[in-house]
Design an enzyme around this catalytic site. Structure first.
Site, PDB file in Angstrom:
ATOM      1  N   LYS A 201     -10.817   0.672   0.331  1.00 21.09           N
ATOM      2  CA  LYS A 201     -11.482   1.595  -0.361  1.00 21.09           C
ATOM      3  C   LYS A 201     -10.123   3.089   0.009  1.00 21.09           C
ATOM      4  O   LYS A 201     -10.373   3.249   0.897  1.00 21.09           O
ATOM      5  CB  LYS A 201     -12.653   2.121  -0.082  1.00 21.09           C
ATOM      6  CG  LYS A 201     -12.953   3.253  -1.171  1.00 21.09           C
ATOM      7  CD  LYS A 201     -14.872   3.230  -1.061  1.00 21.09           C
ATOM      8  CE  LYS A 201     -14.675   4.120  -1.830  1.00 21.09           C
ATOM      9  NZ  LYS A 201     -16.294   4.468  -1.508  1.00 21.09           N
ATOM     10  N   LYS A 255     -10.118  -0.796  -4.031  1.00 20.30           N
ATOM     11  CA  LYS A 255     -10.750   0.040  -4.615  1.00 20.30           C
ATOM     12  C   LYS A 255     -10.020   1.589  -4.215  1.00 20.30           C
ATOM     13  O   LYS A 255      -9.933   1.854  -3.426  1.00 20.30           O
ATOM     14  CB  LYS A 255     -12.393   0.338  -4.647  1.00 20.30           C
ATOM     15  CG  LYS A 255     -12.792   1.500  -5.144  1.00 20.30           C
ATOM     16  CD  LYS A 255     -14.218   1.435  -4.739  1.00 20.30           C
ATOM     17  CE  LYS A 255     -14.755   2.604  -5.652  1.00 20.30           C
ATOM     18  NZ  LYS A 255     -15.855   3.353  -5.215  1.00 20.30           N
TER      19      LYS A 255
END
Ligand code: PBG
Length: 329
Positions: A201, A255
């Site tokens: 992330k 992400k």
């Protein structure tokens, strides 16, 4: 004339000539089974609130939640992800509301598991919806404390599992949290609860509309660069994923998705674990707001989702899930 390749004998356009032929040779496909729908929940009653910065996305009060979950369920979307818009007065430096069994996420999980037992429910593990400083962990002397945060996160995960959550999704990027969460779940007899780790992330500038949707944007002190990944890096993503797999992750997330297709591919090529992509709020608004013609917009959405699949994702979290599921039907 010098002829490159075997032209004119070889013509790649032949396979592209007809729709049936293009379908036959398609290397990737998108189906409803690839879609994960994020749902924002909010306090109060009888509310379906439009989120201004994310046109087409709404916040639901718990009593209205079934409306959107029923829709997802009818369309056969496999999994929904719950995100809470918590009122500021419930926030504190420790994110205590995250451990309240009656917080919005817990209420939503119970409600969905009762009314729609056949759809999977996923919940984020992180403190940012509940901290008054907007960070995913405990803030002390300008530092986000790792180990202290992990302890709290494992309790948050346990409570969500007790509510019936199917997929626990740590999105906080603390070190070691997947292992501690796995251990806590196992010790409490939740061996079959899955962990979807947000393994890679990034500290991304594409989360803005989401932070607005959950009400943390004006509160965030500083940025998240001391725990989320630096967007200059991709080898580091391999280390993150390798550790999370060792610690017991069942699937891993990359992400955002579109600016990180290379990372999705890297993870896919290096590990035998399902990798998911999260088409985040900023990606959503870029596509939703830039194309006015509805047909062309849908095509562009499909193209963006297909690119994430082509990179190697087996599923995609996307705010377009309902719209695209309808189109795919
Ligand atoms: C926080 C969290 C974020 C998103 C999902 N969970 C934002 C952040 O890290 O600040 C972003 C999702 C999106 O932009 O759609 N744990």
């Amino acid at each position: 004339m010098k002829i490159l390749g075997n032209y004119p004998g070889v013509r790649l356009r032949r396979n592209r000539k007809y729709n049936w032929s293009r379908r036959l040779v398609a290397e990737n496909n998108l189906s409803v089974s690839d879609l994960i729908l994020p749902i924002f929940v909010t306090e109060g009653k009888n509310k379906i609130e439009a989120i201004k910065v994310m046109p087409g996305v709404f916040r639901y009060s718990i009593d209205k939640l079934s409306r959107v979950v029923n829709q997802a369920s009818k369309l056969k979307i496999p999994l929904v992800a719950i995100f809470p818009h918590t009122s500021y007065k419930k926030k504190d430096p420790y994110g205590s509301e995250g451990l309240n069994e009656d917080n919005l996420v817990c209420k939503a999980i119970r409600k969905i598991k009762k009314n729609n037992p056949n759809i999977g429910v996923m919940a984020d593990v992180a403190l940012d919806p509940y901290t008054d400083h907007g960070h995913d962990g405990i803030l002390k002397n300008k530092e986000i404390l790792n180990d202290e945060t992990v302890e709290i996160l494992s309790q948050q995960a346990l409570i969500q599992a007790q509510m019936g959550c199917d997929v626990i999704a740590p999105s906080d990027m603390m070190d070691g949290r997947v292992g501690v969460i796995r251990k806590t779940l196992d010790e409490n007899d939740f061996k079959n609860v899955q962990i979807l780790s947000y393994a890679a992330k990034y500290a991304s500038n594409f989360y803005g509309p989401f932070r607005n949707a959950v009400g943390s944007i004006n509160k965030l002190k500083g940025n998240k660069k001391s725990y989320q990944m630096d967007y200059k890096n991709s080898s580091e993503a391999i280390r993150e994923v390798a550790l999370d797999i060792k610690e017991g992750a069942d699937f891993v997330m990359v992400k955002p998705a579109l600016p990180y297709l290379d990372v999705i591919k890297l993870v896919k090529d290096n590990f035998r674990i399902p990798v998911f992509g999260y088409q985040v709020s900023g990606e959503y608004t870029m596509i939703a707001q830039s194309i006015k013609n509805n047909t062309l917009k849908k095509e562009a959405i499909l193209e963006s989702l297909m690119s994430i699949k082509r990179a190697g994702a087996s599923a995609i979290v996307t705010y377009f899930a309902l719209e695209i599921a309808k189109k795919l039907k």
